[in-house]
Design an enzyme around this catalytic site. Structure first.
Site, PDB file in Angstrom:
ATOM      1  N   SER A  17     -12.209  -0.628   1.155  1.00 28.82           N
ATOM      2  CA  SER A  17     -11.138   0.161   0.535  1.00 28.82           C
ATOM      3  C   SER A  17      -9.801  -0.218   1.157  1.00 28.82           C
ATOM      4  O   SER A  17      -9.759  -0.757   2.271  1.00 28.82           O
ATOM      5  CB  SER A  17     -11.411   1.645   0.784  1.00 28.82           C
ATOM      6  N   TYR A  37     -13.401   9.373   5.556  1.00 34.30           N
ATOM      7  CA  TYR A  37     -13.515   8.254   4.599  1.00 34.30           C
ATOM      8  C   TYR A  37     -12.901   6.980   5.205  1.00 34.30           C
ATOM      9  O   TYR A  37     -13.515   5.909   5.185  1.00 34.30           O
ATOM     10  CB  TYR A  37     -12.788   8.638   3.310  1.00 34.30           C
TER      11      TYR A  37
HETATM   12  C1  GCO Z   1      -7.582   9.104  -1.471  1.00 35.27           C
HETATM   13  C2  GCO Z   1      -8.270   8.178  -2.429  1.00 35.27           C
HETATM   14  C3  GCO Z   1      -8.618   6.851  -1.756  1.00 35.27           C
HETATM   15  C4  GCO Z   1      -9.256   5.945  -2.812  1.00 35.27           C
HETATM   16  C5  GCO Z   1      -9.394   4.545  -2.363  1.00 35.27           C
HETATM   17  C6  GCO Z   1      -8.085   3.938  -1.991  1.00 35.27           C
HETATM   18  O1  GCO Z   1      -8.077  10.231  -1.274  1.00 35.27           O
HETATM   19  O2  GCO Z   1      -6.545   8.673  -0.939  1.00 35.27           O
HETATM   20  O3  GCO Z   1      -9.452   8.772  -2.939  1.00 35.27           O
HETATM   21  O4  GCO Z   1      -9.520   7.082  -0.676  1.00 35.27           O
HETATM   22  O5  GCO Z   1     -10.524   6.464  -3.143  1.00 35.27           O
HETATM   23  O6  GCO Z   1     -10.310   4.468  -1.322  1.00 35.27           O
HETATM   24  O7  GCO Z   1      -8.356   2.604  -1.641  1.00 35.27           O
END
Ligand code: GCO
Ligand code: CA
Length: 251
Positions: free
Chosen positions: A142, A155
Site C-alpha cells: 500500500s 494498517y
Molecule cells: C485510509 C485508506 C488507505 C487505503 C490505501 C491507501 O484509511 O487512508 O483506507 O489505507 O486503503 O491503503 O494506499
C-alpha cells in the site's frame, strides 16, 4: 510470432481475498492475460457470487474458500490447491481508530489478516515453486507501506511489514527463480475506501493531494499486476510498484 512477454498462459494463479474489490479485479486481470485463476475468500457464497460475476464476462475461474489467517486451514488448502505458479497475497482489512484507544483485538486482527496471512500462504506455496524452480509472488502492499495518516496505525504497520516481508522473501527465494515483488495501491475506490470517498472533505483532499487529480480505480491496478506476474518481470525482485497517481512522489 513469439508469445507476448506479458502472457500468463499455462500458469495457475491464486489470489487471496478475491471475492471483491482489488482482489477480484486482480483475478480478472490475470485470467484475461491467460492464467488459470483460483479465487479465495472465507465465505463460499460470496466466492461463488464473485466467480459468477466473472463468468458473466466469459472469464472462467475456480474457487477455494479458506481462511488465510488460519494456519491449519492454509496447510489443508495447499494440499488440495495443486501447483500455484502465481500467488497474489491480497487479503486485507481495516479497523481504523486512534492508537491511544485502539483495542488490542483491532490491532491483532489487522496484523494477522494483512501481514501474517501473507507469510502463511507464501510458506505453503513456495516449496512447490522452489522445486519447480519457477514462481511469482505479488504482495499487495500500500501507499501506507511508506506513508501514514492518523487512525491507520495498525494498517500502516502491517503494510510496512509486508513491504519488508517482500524483500525478505526475495532474499531467500530469488535464487530459486521465484520473483517476489509488491504492488502498492494508492487511494483506490473500493469497499474499503468507500466511507472515505463519501466524506466530501476527504474526497477533496485526495483529489488535491494526488497529481493525477482523481481516485484510482481497481482497473488502474490490472496492468501492473499482469506485468509483475509475467515473464517480462523475470529479473525484477524485491521491488514495490506503487500505483497511486503520483501521490507518494510529491508533497
Ligand atoms: C485510509 C485508506 C488507505 C487505503 C490505501 C491507501 O484509511 O487512508 O483506507 O489505507 O486503503 O491503503 O494506499
Ligand atoms: Ca515507497
Amino acid at each position: 510470432m513469439p508469445a507476448s512477454p506479458f502472457a500468463l498462459t499455462g500458469r495457475r494463479a491464486l489470489v487471496t481475498g478475491s471475492s471483491q474489490g482489488i482482489g477480484l479485479a486482480l483475478a480478472r486481470a490475470l485470467a484475461q492475460a491467460g492464467a488459470t485463476v483460483v479465487l479465495n475468500g472465507r465465505d463460499p457464497a460470496r466466492l461463488a457470487a464473485a466467480a459468477e460475476s466473472l463468468r458473466a464476462e466469459s472469464i472462467e475461474v475456480h474457487t477455494h474458500a479458506f481462511d488465510v489467517t488460519d494456519e491449519a486451514a492454509v496447510v489443508a488448502a495447499s494440499a488440495s490447491l495443486g501447483a500455484i505458479d502465481i500467488l497474489v497475497n491480497n487479503t486485507g482489512i481495516h479497523r481504523r481508530g486512534p492508537l491511544e484507544t485502539m483495542p488490542l483485538a483491532d490491532w491483532e486482527a489487522v496484523l494477522k489478516t494483512n501481514l501474517t496471512s501473507a507469510f502463511l500462504v507464501a510458506r505453503a506455496v513456495a516449496p512447490g515453486m522452489i522445486t519447480r524452480r519457477t514462481g511469482k509472488i505479488i504482495n499487495v502492499c500500500s501507499l501506507m507501506s511508506d506513508l501514514a495518516r492518523p487512525t491507520t496505525g495498525n494498517y500502516a504497520a502491517a503494510k510496512g511489514g509486508l513491504k519488508m516481508l517482500t524483500r525478505a522473501m526475495c532474499a531467500e527465494w530469488a535464487q530459486h527463480n521465484v520473483q517476489v515483488n509488491a504492488l502498492a495501491p494508492g487511494y483506490i475506490l473500493t469497499e474499503l475506501t468507500q466511507p472515505l470517498a463519501a466524506d466530501a472533505k476527504f474526497d477533496a483532499w485526495i483529489k488535491a493531494r494526488t497529481p493525477a487529480g482523481r481516485w484510482g480505480s481497481v482497473a488502474d491496478l490490472a496492468g501492473a499486476a499482469v506485468f509483475l506476474a509475467s515473464p517480462a518481470a523475470d529479473f525484477i525482485n524485491g521491488q514495490i510498484l506503487t500505483v497511486d497517481g503520483g501521490l507518494s512522489a510529491v508533497i
